[in-house]
Write an enzyme that holds these catalytic residues in place. Structure first.
Site, PDB file in Angstrom:
ATOM      1  N   TYR A   1       0.827  -1.212   0.000  1.00 20.35           N
ATOM      2  CA  TYR A   1       0.000   0.000   0.000  1.00 20.35           C
ATOM      3  C   TYR A   1       0.853   1.250   0.000  1.00 20.35           C
ATOM      4  O   TYR A   1       1.926   1.282   0.591  1.00 20.35           O
ATOM      5  CB  TYR A   1      -0.908   0.011   1.231  1.00 20.35           C
ATOM      6  CG  TYR A   1      -1.927  -1.081   1.287  1.00 20.35           C
ATOM      7  CD1 TYR A   1      -2.197  -1.885   0.172  1.00 20.35           C
ATOM      8  CD2 TYR A   1      -2.641  -1.338   2.448  1.00 20.35           C
ATOM      9  CE1 TYR A   1      -3.132  -2.894   0.233  1.00 20.35           C
ATOM     10  CE2 TYR A   1      -3.592  -2.344   2.519  1.00 20.35           C
ATOM     11  CZ  TYR A   1      -3.830  -3.131   1.412  1.00 20.35           C
ATOM     12  OH  TYR A   1      -4.763  -4.123   1.481  1.00 20.35           O
TER      13      TYR A   1
ATOM     14  N   SER B   1     -13.416  -4.932   0.549  1.00 18.79           N
ATOM     15  CA  SER B   1     -14.328  -4.337  -0.441  1.00 18.79           C
ATOM     16  C   SER B   1     -15.789  -4.646  -0.143  1.00 18.79           C
ATOM     17  O   SER B   1     -16.546  -5.008  -1.045  1.00 18.79           O
ATOM     18  CB  SER B   1     -13.968  -4.799  -1.860  1.00 18.79           C
ATOM     19  OG  SER B   1     -12.739  -4.253  -2.275  1.00 18.79           O
TER      20      SER B   1
ATOM     21  N   LEU C   1     -18.089  -2.656   0.322  1.00 12.73           N
ATOM     22  CA  LEU C   1     -18.908  -1.678  -0.413  1.00 12.73           C
ATOM     23  C   LEU C   1     -18.562  -1.660  -1.899  1.00 12.73           C
ATOM     24  O   LEU C   1     -18.962  -0.743  -2.618  1.00 12.73           O
ATOM     25  CB  LEU C   1     -18.736  -0.282   0.193  1.00 12.73           C
ATOM     26  CG  LEU C   1     -19.334  -0.104   1.591  1.00 12.73           C
ATOM     27  CD1 LEU C   1     -18.999   1.276   2.147  1.00 12.73           C
ATOM     28  CD2 LEU C   1     -20.845  -0.313   1.576  1.00 12.73           C
TER      29      LEU C   1
ATOM     30  N   GLY D   1     -17.095   1.377  -3.349  1.00 12.57           N
ATOM     31  CA  GLY D   1     -18.000   2.515  -3.299  1.00 12.57           C
ATOM     32  C   GLY D   1     -19.269   2.362  -4.103  1.00 12.57           C
ATOM     33  O   GLY D   1     -20.207   3.166  -3.951  1.00 12.57           O
TER      34      GLY D   1
ATOM     35  N   LEU E   1     -21.597   0.306  -3.703  1.00 16.21           N
ATOM     36  CA  LEU E   1     -22.734   0.015  -2.816  1.00 16.21           C
ATOM     37  C   LEU E   1     -23.016   1.149  -1.833  1.00 16.21           C
ATOM     38  O   LEU E   1     -23.803   0.976  -0.904  1.00 16.21           O
ATOM     39  CB  LEU E   1     -22.492  -1.301  -2.078  1.00 16.21           C
ATOM     40  CG  LEU E   1     -22.598  -2.539  -2.975  1.00 16.21           C
ATOM     41  CD1 LEU E   1     -22.039  -3.781  -2.292  1.00 16.21           C
ATOM     42  CD2 LEU E   1     -24.060  -2.773  -3.391  1.00 16.21           C
TER      43      LEU E   1
END
Length: 333
Positions: free
Chosen positions: A38, A221, A223, A226, A228
Site C-alpha cells: 500500500y 471491499s 462496499l 463505493g 454500494l
C-alpha cells in the site's frame, strides 16, 4: 468492523490518516489492516507509504496503544508487474518473506505484528476478478511447505503472532491446513478475500471451510469500491471519488453490477436504511465473517460506515437480498 488503510499515501495524506485512526479507535475499532504494497493503486513512489503513516501515528499517540490494537500487514506474492519490490522477483520463500517482514516492522516502528498475511498466492490462481481457471506455469512458485516453515520461524522468533491468507482459494486454504496438521507449521487463522452484495463467491466452497476450519473471513471491499454507497448510480462519477480518479478499476462497474445496485437500493429503501448500511450490515451478519474491513477517504464516510454496526437486517430483508442475488448472482466476482 476494522479499519482498512490502502488509500493512505495516495488519496489520503498523513494528517487524514491520523484523523481516521483517531476516530476509529475512539469509536471502538481495535483492528487495523495494512500491507507492504500500500498505497493502492500500487506504484514505486507510494510503496510502503501506508505502513510508514501507521507507524508515525503509533509513535505520535504513544506506545500504550500498541497493546490495545490488533495490527495486521501483508507480504506480496509473485508478480511480474511489481518490478520495484525486491528486484521484481518477489516470492513467498524464506529470503523474501524475512526481508519483507523486517522492512514492514521498520516502517511500522514495531517489534512484532499480530497478524502476518500472504497477500496473494505464489502460484497461478484466478483471483482479482479473473474468471475461469487455466493452469499456469508454476515452476518458480514457492512450495507451500517452504512458506509455512518460514512463517513458523517468524512466530518462534516473536516477530509474528499469527498468520493468515489473502485472495486464496479452497485448495490453497486446505493445503496449508493439512500441512499444519501434519506438523509442517502454524495453522492459518484468517483469510482476507473480497465479499459484498456484488461478490458472494466466497460462499461457494470457502464459507464452509471458514466455518469448519475456524479460519475467519476478513472481508475486503464490502462496499464494492463505493458502488454500494449509491454515489455512482446512473453512471454518476463524483469529483474526487475513487472510481472517478481511477477509471482503470472496472471490477465493480459492469452493466450487471449497476442493475444489481439498483435492485439492492430498492431493498434498502423498503427496509428504511441506506444502501451503505444495508451492504455493511449484510456482511456483518454472516456467520463466517470475523471482521468487516472498512475503507474510507473522509471522516464522514468512516462515521457512516461505523454507524452500520447498529443496523440489523431482519429475515424479510435478508430474503429480499437473496431474491436479488438469485436474479443477478455475483456480478462482480
Amino acid at each position: 468492523m476494522s479499519l482498512g488503510t490502502m488509500t493512505w499515501g495516495e488519496q489520503n495524506t498523513q494528517d487524514e490518516a491520523f484523523a481516521q485512526l483517531d476516530l476509529a479507535v475512539e469509536r471502538g475499532v481495535n483492528f487495523i489492516d495494512t500491507a507492504e504494497l500500500y498505497a493502492v493503486p500500487p506504484r514505486p513512489e507510494t510503496y510502503g507509504a501506508t505502513e510508514r503513516m501507521l507507524g508515525a501515528w503509533l509513535k505520535a499517540r504513544g506506545s500504550h496503544l500498541r497493546d490495545d490494537l490488533v495490527l495486521a500487514t501483508k507480504v506480496v506474492g509473485q508478480s511480474t508487474r511489481l518490478s520495484y519490490i525486491r528486484g521484481g522477483n518477489a516470492r513467498l520463500d524464506a529470503q523474501h518473506i524475512k526481508a519483507a517482514l523486517e522492512a514492514s516492522l521498520t516502517r511500522l516502528g514495531l517489534d512484532d505484528v499480530d497478524l502476518y498475511q500472504l497477500h496473494w498466492p505464489d502460484r497461478h490462481v484466478n483471483n482479482f476478478g479473473e474468471l475461469g481457471y487455466l493452469p499456469g506455469d508454476d515452476r518458480e512458485a514457492t512450495p507451500p511447505e517452504e512458506t509455512l516453515r518460514v512463517l513458523e520461524e517468524l512466530i518462534i522468533s516473536g516477530k509474528v503472532r499469527h498468520v493468515g491468507l489473502s485472495n486464496e482459494t479452497p485448495w490453497g486454504v486446505m493445503t496449508f491446513q493439512r500441512l499444519a496438521e501434519n506438523g509442517g507449521g502454524p495453522r492459518m487463522v484468517s483469510i482476507q478475500n473480497p465479499y459484498s452484495l456484488l461478490n458472494r463467491s466466497f460462499e461457494v466452497g470457502l464459507s464452509e471451510i471458514a466455518h469448519r476450519e475456524g479460519i475467519g473471513l476478513l472481508a475486503y471491499s464490502p462496499l464494492a469500491m463505493g458502488m454500494l454507497t449509491g454515489k455512482y448510480r446512473q453512471g454518476a462519477r463524483p469529483s474526487g471519488a475513487r472510481l472517478s480518479v481511477y477509471p482503470q478499476f472496472t471490477r465493480y462497474t459492469s452493466e450487471r453490477a449497476e442493475r444489481a445496485v439498483e435492485a439492492y437500493a430498492a431493498v434498502a429503501a423498503e427496509a428504511g436504511v441506506s444502501l451503505t448500511a444495508l451492504a455493511l450490515a449484510f456482511v456483518n451478519q454472516r456467520p463466517f465473517v470475523t471482521s468487516n474491513i472498512l475503507g474510507a477517504t473522509t471522516l464522514a464516510q468512516l462515521n457512516e460506515n461505523l454507524d452500520a454496526a447498529e443496523t440489523h437486517l431482519d429475515a424479510d430483508t435478508l430474503a429480499a437480498i437473496d431474491a436479488v442475488h438469485r436474479e443477478i448472482s455475483n456480478p462482480c466476482p
